[in-house]
Structures are given as C-alpha cells and as structure tokens.
Design a protein around this motif. Structure first.
Motif, PDB file in Angstrom:
ATOM      1  N   THR A 128      -0.912  15.143  28.233  1.00  0.00           N
ATOM      2  CA  THR A 128      -1.368  14.863  26.872  1.00  0.00           C
ATOM      3  C   THR A 128      -0.406  13.916  26.173  1.00  0.00           C
ATOM      4  O   THR A 128       0.814  13.997  26.387  1.00  0.00           O
ATOM      5  N   PRO A 129      -0.928  13.033  25.333  1.00  0.00           N
ATOM      6  CA  PRO A 129      -0.047  12.163  24.547  1.00  0.00           C
ATOM      7  C   PRO A 129       0.500  12.864  23.310  1.00  0.00           C
ATOM      8  O   PRO A 129       1.293  12.264  22.572  1.00  0.00           O
ATOM      9  N   TYR A 130       0.087  14.107  23.073  1.00  0.00           N
ATOM     10  CA  TYR A 130       0.539  14.820  21.870  1.00  0.00           C
ATOM     11  C   TYR A 130       2.057  14.976  21.879  1.00  0.00           C
ATOM     12  O   TYR A 130       2.679  15.184  22.911  1.00  0.00           O
ATOM     13  N   ASN A 131       2.638  14.848  20.690  1.00  0.00           N
ATOM     14  CA  ASN A 131       4.092  14.925  20.495  1.00  0.00           C
ATOM     15  C   ASN A 131       4.837  13.784  21.185  1.00  0.00           C
ATOM     16  O   ASN A 131       6.003  13.918  21.563  1.00  0.00           O
ATOM     17  N   THR A 132       4.160  12.648  21.340  1.00  0.00           N
ATOM     18  CA  THR A 132       4.793  11.413  21.822  1.00  0.00           C
ATOM     19  C   THR A 132       4.408  10.280  20.867  1.00  0.00           C
ATOM     20  O   THR A 132       3.439  10.408  20.111  1.00  0.00           O
ATOM     21  N   LEU A 157      -3.754  -7.914   8.669  1.00  0.00           N
ATOM     22  CA  LEU A 157      -4.079  -6.817   7.769  1.00  0.00           C
ATOM     23  C   LEU A 157      -3.784  -5.475   8.435  1.00  0.00           C
ATOM     24  O   LEU A 157      -3.210  -4.566   7.804  1.00  0.00           O
ATOM     25  N   VAL A 158      -4.147  -5.341   9.694  1.00  0.00           N
ATOM     26  CA  VAL A 158      -3.873  -4.108  10.433  1.00  0.00           C
ATOM     27  C   VAL A 158      -2.371  -3.856  10.498  1.00  0.00           C
ATOM     28  O   VAL A 158      -1.907  -2.724  10.289  1.00  0.00           O
ATOM     29  N   PHE A 159      -1.595  -4.883  10.787  1.00  0.00           N
ATOM     30  CA  PHE A 159      -0.138  -4.736  10.850  1.00  0.00           C
ATOM     31  C   PHE A 159       0.418  -4.228   9.525  1.00  0.00           C
ATOM     32  O   PHE A 159       1.230  -3.292   9.488  1.00  0.00           O
ATOM     33  N   ALA A 160      -0.024  -4.835   8.419  1.00  0.00           N
ATOM     34  CA  ALA A 160       0.497  -4.458   7.104  1.00  0.00           C
ATOM     35  C   ALA A 160       0.184  -3.001   6.778  1.00  0.00           C
ATOM     36  O   ALA A 160       1.029  -2.281   6.238  1.00  0.00           O
ATOM     37  N   VAL A 161      -1.022  -2.547   7.099  1.00  0.00           N
ATOM     38  CA  VAL A 161      -1.414  -1.178   6.775  1.00  0.00           C
ATOM     39  C   VAL A 161      -0.769  -0.178   7.733  1.00  0.00           C
ATOM     40  O   VAL A 161      -0.312   0.894   7.314  1.00  0.00           O
ATOM     41  N   ALA A 162      -0.698  -0.516   9.019  1.00  0.00           N
ATOM     42  CA  ALA A 162      -0.166   0.416  10.009  1.00  0.00           C
ATOM     43  C   ALA A 162       1.311   0.712   9.776  1.00  0.00           C
ATOM     44  O   ALA A 162       1.766   1.849   9.995  1.00  0.00           O
ATOM     45  N   THR A 163       2.072  -0.272   9.343  1.00  0.00           N
ATOM     46  CA  THR A 163       3.507  -0.060   9.164  1.00  0.00           C
ATOM     47  C   THR A 163       3.827   0.907   8.034  1.00  0.00           C
ATOM     48  O   THR A 163       4.947   1.418   7.963  1.00  0.00           O
ATOM     49  N   ARG A 164       2.859   1.186   7.161  1.00  0.00           N
ATOM     50  CA  ARG A 164       3.147   2.050   6.012  1.00  0.00           C
ATOM     51  C   ARG A 164       2.197   3.240   5.925  1.00  0.00           C
ATOM     52  O   ARG A 164       2.160   3.924   4.914  1.00  0.00           O
ATOM     53  N   GLU A 165       1.405   3.503   6.966  1.00  0.00           N
ATOM     54  CA  GLU A 165       0.438   4.602   6.952  1.00  0.00           C
ATOM     55  C   GLU A 165       1.180   5.934   6.797  1.00  0.00           C
ATOM     56  O   GLU A 165       2.192   6.182   7.442  1.00  0.00           O
ATOM     57  N   LEU A 166       0.652   6.812   5.928  1.00  0.00           N
ATOM     58  CA  LEU A 166       1.386   8.026   5.572  1.00  0.00           C
ATOM     59  C   LEU A 166       0.823   9.295   6.206  1.00  0.00           C
ATOM     60  O   LEU A 166       1.507   9.981   6.959  1.00  0.00           O
ATOM     61  N   VAL A 167      -0.447   9.621   5.906  1.00  0.00           N
ATOM     62  CA  VAL A 167      -0.919  10.971   6.214  1.00  0.00           C
ATOM     63  C   VAL A 167      -0.953  11.241   7.711  1.00  0.00           C
ATOM     64  O   VAL A 167      -0.510  12.301   8.170  1.00  0.00           O
ATOM     65  N   ALA A 168      -1.443  10.295   8.517  1.00  0.00           N
ATOM     66  CA  ALA A 168      -1.454  10.500   9.972  1.00  0.00           C
ATOM     67  C   ALA A 168      -0.030  10.582  10.507  1.00  0.00           C
ATOM     68  O   ALA A 168       0.254  11.345  11.440  1.00  0.00           O
ATOM     69  N   SER A 169       0.874   9.807   9.910  1.00  0.00           N
ATOM     70  CA  SER A 169       2.275   9.840  10.349  1.00  0.00           C
ATOM     71  C   SER A 169       2.903  11.194  10.072  1.00  0.00           C
ATOM     72  O   SER A 169       3.653  11.735  10.894  1.00  0.00           O
ATOM     73  N   LEU A 170       2.628  11.766   8.900  1.00  0.00           N
ATOM     74  CA  LEU A 170       3.188  13.083   8.568  1.00  0.00           C
ATOM     75  C   LEU A 170       2.669  14.167   9.502  1.00  0.00           C
ATOM     76  O   LEU A 170       3.412  15.071   9.898  1.00  0.00           O
ATOM     77  N   LEU A 171       1.397  14.089   9.876  1.00  0.00           N
ATOM     78  CA  LEU A 171       0.796  15.134  10.694  1.00  0.00           C
ATOM     79  C   LEU A 171       1.079  14.974  12.182  1.00  0.00           C
ATOM     80  O   LEU A 171       1.125  15.968  12.918  1.00  0.00           O
ATOM     81  N   LEU A 172       1.272  13.732  12.636  1.00  0.00           N
ATOM     82  CA  LEU A 172       1.296  13.478  14.077  1.00  0.00           C
ATOM     83  C   LEU A 172       2.633  12.981  14.616  1.00  0.00           C
ATOM     84  O   LEU A 172       2.797  12.923  15.835  1.00  0.00           O
ATOM     85  N   ALA A 173       3.562  12.600  13.766  1.00  0.00           N
ATOM     86  CA  ALA A 173       4.827  12.045  14.262  1.00  0.00           C
ATOM     87  C   ALA A 173       5.537  13.056  15.156  1.00  0.00           C
ATOM     88  O   ALA A 173       5.670  14.237  14.786  1.00  0.00           O
ATOM     89  N   PRO A 174       5.979  12.653  16.342  1.00  0.00           N
ATOM     90  CA  PRO A 174       6.681  13.580  17.235  1.00  0.00           C
ATOM     91  C   PRO A 174       7.966  14.101  16.598  1.00  0.00           C
ATOM     92  O   PRO A 174       8.535  13.479  15.689  1.00  0.00           O
ATOM     93  N   VAL A 175       8.413  15.223  17.082  1.00  0.00           N
ATOM     94  CA  VAL A 175       9.655  15.818  16.581  1.00  0.00           C
ATOM     95  C   VAL A 175      10.811  14.842  16.798  1.00  0.00           C
ATOM     96  O   VAL A 175      10.997  14.315  17.894  1.00  0.00           O
ATOM     97  N   GLY A 176      11.562  14.583  15.742  1.00  0.00           N
ATOM     98  CA  GLY A 176      12.711  13.693  15.832  1.00  0.00           C
ATOM     99  C   GLY A 176      12.399  12.230  15.632  1.00  0.00           C
ATOM    100  O   GLY A 176      13.311  11.407  15.634  1.00  0.00           O
TER     101      GLY A 176
END
Length: 558
Positions: free
Chosen positions: A423-427, A491-510
């Motif tokens: 699984t790619p989860y936590n990566t 446009l995708v680059f600009a939005v992806a670099t600052r995306e918040l909610v998915a990053s908070l929920l999915l960012a791997p530990v550390g």
C-alpha cells in the motif's frame, strides 16, 4: 466509417490514462460508498449492510454540522454577490478610473491560500493585534464568530463572481438596457429586468463555484469557527479520521452528505438556466461604449479601494509584518523588524526547509503527472471512439464536485485496508495521489479545449505516412496543445504546493509540507516562523509561474 483523425483503438497511452483515472478517482470514491454501506469492510467483511447508517444520519451533531455548512455556504454566496455584483456591473458598463489596476489587484486573493489569509486576519484582529496597535480598535470578538468566518471567506472568493459577471456583462454591453430606457423604463428597472437576467449564466456559474469552495474549505472554519463552536462537515470529517477513536463510517457518511450538497447546488444551477435563452451575440459585432461616471467617479474608486484593502492589503500586511517581526510582543517598532525567521527557514529550523522542498517536489510531480494524464485523457475524449469513454470523461470532472477532504477520506479508506499486500499509505506517494486526484480536472479541461481547436487533417496526414497513433500524438498533437497544457500545469503547481486538508490527513509520519508546517507552527506558538513560510509560499507560487510564462512567451509557440 471512422471520422478522419479519429480511431476506434485508443492505444496504450490512453489505456494507461484510463487506468490512472480508475486508481486516482474511481477507487477512492467507491470505497467511500462501500464504507458508508458496509461498516466492517475494513475487516474484509460485507456483513450488516447499512447497519447504523440511520443513526449517523439522525445524529443531532451531524444535523447541526450539515446546517452550519449550508449557513456558511449560503452566507458566503450572498455576501460575495453583494460585494462583487455591483463592482462587476460598474467595471463592465462604466469608465472606472484605474480599472485595469483593480483587476490585477483583485487577482491577488487567488494567490493567497485561504488558510494563510485567515491567519493574517487573526494576527490583525486578535487582542493586541495590528488593528489595535494602529487604530486602537478591538474587533476580535467579531472575527471569532459565524459572521467572522463568512466575512473572511467572502474576501477570498468574491473575485470569482466579480470576474465572471464583469466579463459577461461587458459582452452584453448596455445596448439592451438602452432599448428598455427608450420604452420608458427607469435605469434601475432596465438593469433589473434586462441586463441582470441576461448576465444570469455567468452569475449562476460563479455563485455555484463560490458555494462549492465555501463548503469544502477547511482552514478558515477550523481556525475561526471552532473557537465560536461553529462546527461544519469538513471539520467534522477531519475530527473523525484524526482523533481517537477513529470513526471511518461516520467520516464516509459525512463525506457523502458533503458531496450531495455540491451536486445539489449544481442541479439548482441547471434548473435556473433551463429553458431560457441568453443569446446576446449575433453575427454583427457591436461596439462596447462605456458611460462616464461623472460625479460618482470618486465614490466608485473609494468602493474599489476599500474592498481591495480588505481583500488584499490587510492579509498581505499581516503576513509580511509578522514574518519580519522578531517577537510578537515587540509590535511594529522598527527595532523589532528583521529577517530572522527567513534565515531560520534556510537553516531548516523545525524542518522548515525540508517542508519547503517536499512541497515543491510534490507540486512539480503533480503538475507533470496530471499534465500527462490530462493530455492523454483529452485525446481519448476528443480523438477516439470506443465504449466507455463517456464514463472516463465523467471521472475527470468528478473531482470538481468533490471536496478535497472527501478525496482524502476516500484514499484513506481505499489504501489503508489490512488485506492489501502493498500500500502507498503512510508514504509520500499517498500525498501525490491525493493531489493528482484533486487537481486533475484543470489539465483535462485545458487540454480538451486545445484538442478541439486542432484540425483532424494533421493527424490523418501523419497516419497516411505510416505514423502510429502514439507517434502522431507525441510528434504532432502534443506540441500543439502544450501551451494550454503548460498554463494548466502552472496552476496545478501553485495549488498543490499549498494544499492543506489532504496534507493534514494524509501526510506520512515525520513528513511536513508547507501547509502542514504553517498550520503546526501556529498551533505551537511559533507564529513568526509560520508567517515567514507563508510569505515564501506566496512569493514562490506567484514568481515561478510568472517566470515560466515569460520564458515561454519569449521562445514563441512550439
């Protein structure tokens, strides 16, 4: 018989794009539905379908969150219309002084991530904030309220309505209203009965987008609403997947409710526009003559200036003032200003520089991957004929109607199953998949429009001379659509670099990204360092696309 330039065989590139769409979009959405229906699917069981769903739907907390979400969405829609529609009509029909300057300035809210603008307002209005230091006024009690949440969110999204309506009304011009005036209508009646109804398509589409943006925004309700006890569906979903005990079924049901709200708004828009004619452009071009404002020029300029100050000036001032302040207690005195926080980012204090590199890397990768998938998918939709392409085309636009938090929940449910061997989860890959799913519609829509502008004869000629579909796509069609595709990738680059909610929920530990780093610095009290990262984010997401655009312009079309 096939149309010239089209083929019934999609080819390996298109099949690869179809597989990517299924993995990135279809599977997460499917698992949201499955989790809502089968509560034990995480244990590999389909037992007890719909068990407890009614209890979740009738939970007073869910009803309250759904009601608050509707209040928030409708409140932002109404306030955006109140601010944007008058300014848009003035801009389109009258000779507004400094009109182009106001247009440029009102683009800036798009470059400031909503959660960063919210943090800027907190620094301005909080006790002993910049507003108190400069004017002596204390408005903190208003900001941390339902009205404050709606106010701050409105300032970030009303330009969507302003630009859509102003361009629509400018195309209409004032000639239809003039006809009404000839037949005795007052200026207000002509505006209400003629010009405003004709501008309804642009107004309805922009207000729908504002509603969708408002109900899926996480940062502002989380930063302001929670302190006022104003819980919405997005923050409720975050709580259910972040806090123990984790409630995946509840998160899935809330996600489906949020999706239904977005789809319901879309259906209302279709109902409003159905069976009506809005044709205003005929074969004969019409001169656009804007009226002078006369004695109203100064009040109109003042209105534009006040709105621009609130939407642009206050957040930017707060962001850069906090980033340059050595200590918050030192205030705005000159001896308290310096670049200490920016030096801390370069020195990787608290992992700041690593977070910056992570987000830039993910932004570039997301832009490239969505660009490739978008080009291949658009080629499939426009240039090929095979069964099922309509379904795949629908998958490309579905993320537009699905909030980012729902995508994140779907990815958690899909790729955190215990029976998966790999699984790619936590990566970091899980973040990349989420960004690609959320932002895929941009390259697809841009490339779709570009492919429709390219004649069939070019590809047909290449096929006559023995080129395979892949070679014709790579050597002829792709270079022709690349300028449009590049714009969407920026446009995708600009939005992806600052995306918040998915990053908070999915960012791997550390692992930190720009958005999670900023959010956590505020939680930990390192406000200056968080604002310095915010300033760097705004500069990067503005400067890099601008430089790429200028460089592409100098090289000319490819």
């Amino acid at each position: 018989m096939s149309t010239p330039g089209t083929t019934r065989n999609p080819g390996p590139v298109v099949w690869g794009a179809a597989a990517a769409l299924i993995v990135l979009v279809a599977i997460p959405l499917l698992f949201i539905v499955l989790q809502a229906i089968f509560p034990a699917i995480g244990q590999g069981s389909l037992a007890s379908p719909f068990d407890g769903v009614l209890d979740v739907l009738t939970d007073p907390k869910l009803v309250g969150m759904a009601g608050n979400t509707l209040v928030l969405g409708l409140g932002v829609v109404v306030c955006s219309a109140v601010i944007a529609v008058p300014l848009a009509f003035l801009r389109a029909l009258f000779q507004v002084p400094l009109a182009r300057l106001w247009d440029v300035l009102l683009l800036i809210p798009f470059m400031i991530p909503p959660y960063i603008a919210t943090l800027g307002w907190i620094m301005t209005v909080q006790p002993n904030g910049y507003l108190k230091q400069v004017t002596g006024l204390d408005a903190g009690s208003y900001l941390f309220s339902i009205g404050g949440v709606i106010f701050v969110m409105t300032l970030g999204v009303f330009p969507v309505v302003y630009f859509a309506v102003s361009r629509t009304v400018e195309a209409i011009g004032g000639r239809y209203a003039d006809v009404g005036r000839v037949f005795g209508a007052s200026p207000f009646t002509a505006l209400r009965r003629v010009t405003l109804p004709l501008s309804l398509p642009g107004l309805a589409a922009s207000l729908l987008l504002v509603f969708a943006m408002a109900i899926e925004e996480y940062g502002t309700p989380a930063a302001l609403g929670r302190q006022a006890g104003f819980e919405v569906l997005v923050t409720g979903i975050d709580t259910r997947v972040s806090d123990w005990p984790i409630d995946l079924r509840g998160a899935a049901v809330l996600s489906l409710v949020l999706v239904m709200m977005s789809l319901g708004a879309f259906m209302i828009q279709l109902r409003i526009l159905a069976n009506r004619s809005f044709e205003t452009v005929g074969g004969k071009p019409q001169a656009v003559r804007k009226r002078p404002l006369g004695i109203f020029a100064i009040p109109v300029v003042a209105a534009f200036a006040i709105v621009t100050l609130l939407a642009v000036g206050v957040p930017l001032f707060a962001i850069f003032a906090t980033a340059l302040s050595k200590t918050l207690s030192g205030g705005l005195s000159p001896d308290n200003l310096g670049f200490d926080h920016f030096r801390a980012i370069v020195a990787d204090e608290n992992g700041a520089f690593r977070a910056l590199v992570n987000s830039l890397s993910l932004g570039i990768a997301t832009a490239v991957i969505t660009g490739v998938i978008g080009a291949a998918t658009s080629y499939m939709v426009v240039r090929t004929r095979f069964r099922g392409k309509g379904f795949l085309d629908a998958l490309t636009v579905m993320p537009n109607a699905i909030p980012g938090v729902v995508v994140a929940v779907g990815i958690i449910l899909a790729w955190n199953q215990p029976w998966l061997p790999v699984t790619p989860y936590n990566t970091p890959l899980i973040l990349l998949m989420a960004y690609c799913c959320i932002l895929l519609p941009y390259p697809v829509r841009y490339a779709n429009a570009a492919f429709r502008q390219v004649g069939d004869n070019l590809e047909a000629a290449a096929r006559v001379f023995g080129a395979s579909p892949l070679v014709a796509f790579r050597r002829i069609l792709f270079p022709l659509v690349l300028p449009s595709l590049l714009a969407s990738m920026l446009l995708v680059f600009a939005v992806a670099t600052r995306e918040l909610v998915a990053s908070l929920l999915l960012a791997p530990v550390g692992m930190s990204t720009i958005s999670t780093f900023i959010w956590r610095q505020f939680d930990q009290g390192s406000v200056g360092l968080g604002m310095a990262m915010s300033a760097v984010t705004i500069l990067i997401t503005t400067t890099i696309p601008l430089l790429v655009t200028l460089a592409s312009g100098r090289r000319g079309p490819m």
